[in-house]
Design an enzyme around this catalytic site. Structure first.
Site, PDB file in Angstrom:
ATOM      1  CB  SER A 343      -0.929  -0.068   1.219  1.00  0.00           C
ATOM      2  OG  SER A 343      -1.891   0.935   1.186  1.00  0.00           O
ATOM      3  CG  LEU A 344       1.597   5.657   2.343  1.00  0.00           C
ATOM      4  CD1 LEU A 344       1.312   6.558   1.153  1.00  0.00           C
ATOM      5  CD2 LEU A 344       1.145   6.334   3.625  1.00  0.00           C
TER       6      LEU A 344
END
Length: 687
Positions: A343-344
């Site tokens: 993800s991030l």
């Protein structure tokens, strides 16, 4: 001694044997084999977990050598935990974790409400063992012992030993041991209790992977930490190595891959920002607001130059610290280092990697290499451009001047004039160059890239931060459920130059679940004019999942029927039964929850057909140098239950990577491929 006095006080006078002797003849005493356990506390509940067989042997060896008196440290769990023998403590090496109690276990008990056996303390186990030894040697049973908490243990015979709860009343005459509720069962030796003892991990580490988490402190649907999720990923990798790299393991070419978690969330939220947020957070819908403050706001923090600096500093320094510590503890390690982000976390790593500085001599070499390799292809590209502009008659002129795409984009009007290109075609070419220069973006962070008609000062990262340097060059970068594509687009990047590669990392894989709401593709940013599917990740047991094959088969059959192919239903039926991918004999016979086994045993009627089908499915597409010329986007196969409702499984889709065998297998395959080691059997769909 107090032990012997308590023993003799409770020993009844020796009676004449009224019943037949036990099957074990008297005098045949064998010492109990100890096994080492540690205490895991989750939600204030204690659980005793056995060390692996090899760790327990190592601890017992150190204990036997009398090293308990010294402060000896024994590495366990693949070197990720140290056991301090004297203090009987298990301490995490690479991350923060509560210290666990360690125990050398020989005797265990289990009550009605206990799921598992619990070990007695070491001192009381010694008392029990001594009583047992006397009972066996003298063949005297019905022995009674009192535990430190006034609980009574009775050794009826080697097979029946029980533990009674302490007397509730202070009046001794009120209740006898038999009246104190159901007794606990007592067992001697780890082999007599139902517990699975892991065999342990291979000692040889071939490769190191750092794993960076995404938003928030929780990494999966069960709200577990990055440490727990990476533990799962590592465990799956060990089982995948056994299933798919058996030959290489037998030849001792393969040990294992070590995965270490990198935590940045706690550093960000220890800056005092949480207190500031608390002051301005509204009191309504309390839980939701706190959840947002703890998770989704991480994305906004990363887009703020102040907190972005904190995040990139934390990730880089933590990865450098872990690398240095790992090398200190494994001085003989010769393998490479890769990095993975979820993800991030993958965006943070991508920004870090685009800002690494390559060695100057390597820079020159890479620039020369990329010039020569792209030269022929570049001339062909220029011919395509001229053809598009209806100026094909000038192809020979450009070829003679060795003009590739990069050189074309650096051309001025004077250059074209010197080449003898007339005014009209000159204007067309210059207009094409200026129109492309506005939309095409190439990261500026290194001299190794070939800038193609771009503004060299336009960065990939919108947030201005001072990006730290890593102490090593990663072999491969794996992105799981990654929003990199979306963030680049929002930052104004319309195209990634096909000649661009990360300065210090030659491999890049973007892996995503089809229903992951956070994941975006990368390849269309490199090849915007071509529509093509991402690579389908092969199922770890070979071929596609049954429901996907069925869907494809029905689609093919309906197309064939519509076209009235040779007007024959027989041909249509053949097209349905034609396997789009050759089946692999499943290494394991485990019945899968998806009930895939039934149709996987179809015989391939035409063995020459699958390769043709494969050729149709995976045409060669040039996706630039970001992954060394190989494909970048890889999509997982959804499970049958997931295809019923895409929205229902969206969140699960974003958090599924930690236990996904297919993801782990791709990671292992690509890592070992860099060492020239391949799978026992190539999985269909893999390159």
């Amino acid at each position: 001694s107090p032990r012997s006095s308590s023993m003799s006080a409770q020993e009844p006078p020796r009676p004449a044997p009224a019943e037949p002797p036990e099957p074990d003849p008297g005098g045949r005493y064998e010492a109990v084999v100890p096994h080492w356990f540690y205490c895991k506390v989750t939600d204030s509940r204690e659980r005793w977990v056995p060390f692996s067989a090899q760790d327990s042997e190592r601890l017992e060896e150190a204990h036997g050598a009398g090293k308990d008196r010294e402060d000896v440290v024994v590495p366990t769990s693949g070197g990720r935990y140290d056991v301090h023998l004297k203090q009987r403590q298990r301490v995490a090496v690479y991350w923060e974790e509560e210290v666990s109690e360690v125990r050398r276990c020989t005797w265990f008990y289990k009550g009605d409400k206990d799921n598992k056996y619990i070990p007695y303390s070491e001192s009381f186990s010694e008392e029990l063992e001594e009583a047992y030894m006397i009972a066996v040697t003298l063949d005297e049973w019905k022995k009674k012992l009192e535990s430190p908490s006034r609980e009574v243990i009775i050794l009826h015979n080697p097979k029946l030993m029980v533990h009674y709860h302490p007397v509730a009343s202070s009046d001794d005459w009120v209740s006898t041991p038999t009246e104190q509720g159901r007794p606990r069962t007592v067992k001697r030796g780890v082999e007599n209790i139902a517990v699975e003892i892991p065999s342990g991990e291979p000692l040889q580490i071939d490769h190191l992977v750092f794993v960076v988490h995404g938003i928030g402190p929780a990494c999966d649907i069960r709200f577990r930490s990055i440490v727990q999720c990476v533990n799962d990923f590592r465990n799956v990798s060990l089982s995948m190595l056994q299933a798919h790299f058996r030959k290489a393991q037998e030849q001792q070419q393969v040990g294992r891959v070590e995965f270490l978690p990198v935590n940045w969330h706690s550093s960000l939220h220890s800056t005092g920002v949480d207190v500031d947020l608390e002051r301005i957070t509204l009191p309504s819908i309390n839980r939701l607001r706190h959840f947002i403050n703890d998770t989704i706001l991480d994305v906004f923090f990363y887009n703020s130059s102040t907190y972005c600096q904190t995040i990139v500093d934390t990730v880089a320094s933590e990865m450098n610290r872990l690398h240095q510590l790992f090398m200190q503890r494994n001085p003989l390690f010769q393998g490479g280092v890769s990095i993975a982000g979820h993800s991030l976390g993958s965006l943070i790593l991508f920004d870090l990697l685009t800002n690494q500085k390559a060695d100057p001599e390597e820079d020159e070499h890479t620039a020369q290499g990329s010039w020569t390799t792209s030269s022929n292809g570049g001339i062909e590209e220029v011919k395509e451009i001229l053809k598009k502009l209806e100026l094909s008659e000038y192809c020979d002129v450009f070829e003679k001047e060795k003009m590739d795409r990069q050189a074309l984009f650096l051309c001025t009007e004077n250059n074209l004039k010197e080449m003898g290109i007339p005014l009209g075609p000159r204007m067309k070419i210059l207009h094409y160059i200026s129109s492309k220069a506005d939309t095409q973006v190439c990261p500026r962070h290194t001299s190794t890239e070939l800038v193609s008609g771009t503004n060299p000062n336009l960065p990939l990262s919108q947030v201005s931060a001072n990006y730290p340097q890593l102490n090593y060059k990663p072999t491969i970068f794996f992105a799981f459920g990654s929003p990199i594509g979306m963030f680049l687009t929002v930052r104004g990047v319309k195209r990634i130059d096909p000649n661009y590669s990360l300065p210090t990392c030659k491999g890049f894989f973007n892996i995503f679940h089809p229903f992951d709401p956070v994941a975006y593709r990368i390849e269309p940013m490199i090849v915007p004019d071509l529509e093509f599917e991402p690579m389908l990740l092969p199922h770890h047991k070979g071929r596609k999942r049954m429901h996907l094959e069925l869907k494809e088969g029905l689609t093919r059959m309906s197309v064939d029927l519509k076209n009235n192919l040779l007007g024959s239903l027989r041909v249509a039926w053949q097209s349905f039964t034609r396997a789009p991918v050759p089946a692999l004999e499943a290494a394991s016979t485990d019945a899968e929850a998806e009930a895939e086994t039934g149709t996987e045993k179809q015989p391939d009627t035409k063995p020459e057909e699958p390769p043709a089908a494969v050729k149709e499915e995976a045409p060669l597409i040039n996706v630039g140098r970001l992954n060394g010329g190989n494909r970048i986007d890889y999509v997982l196969q959804e499970k049958p239950i997931e295809s019923f409702n895409e929205y229902l499984f969206a969140l699960q889709g974003h958090l599924c990577y930690w236990e996904s065998e297919d993801t782990v297998l791709l990671v292992l395959k690509e890592i070992y491929q860099t060492q020239g080691i391949t799978l026992d059997q190539p999985l269909q769909g893999s390159q």
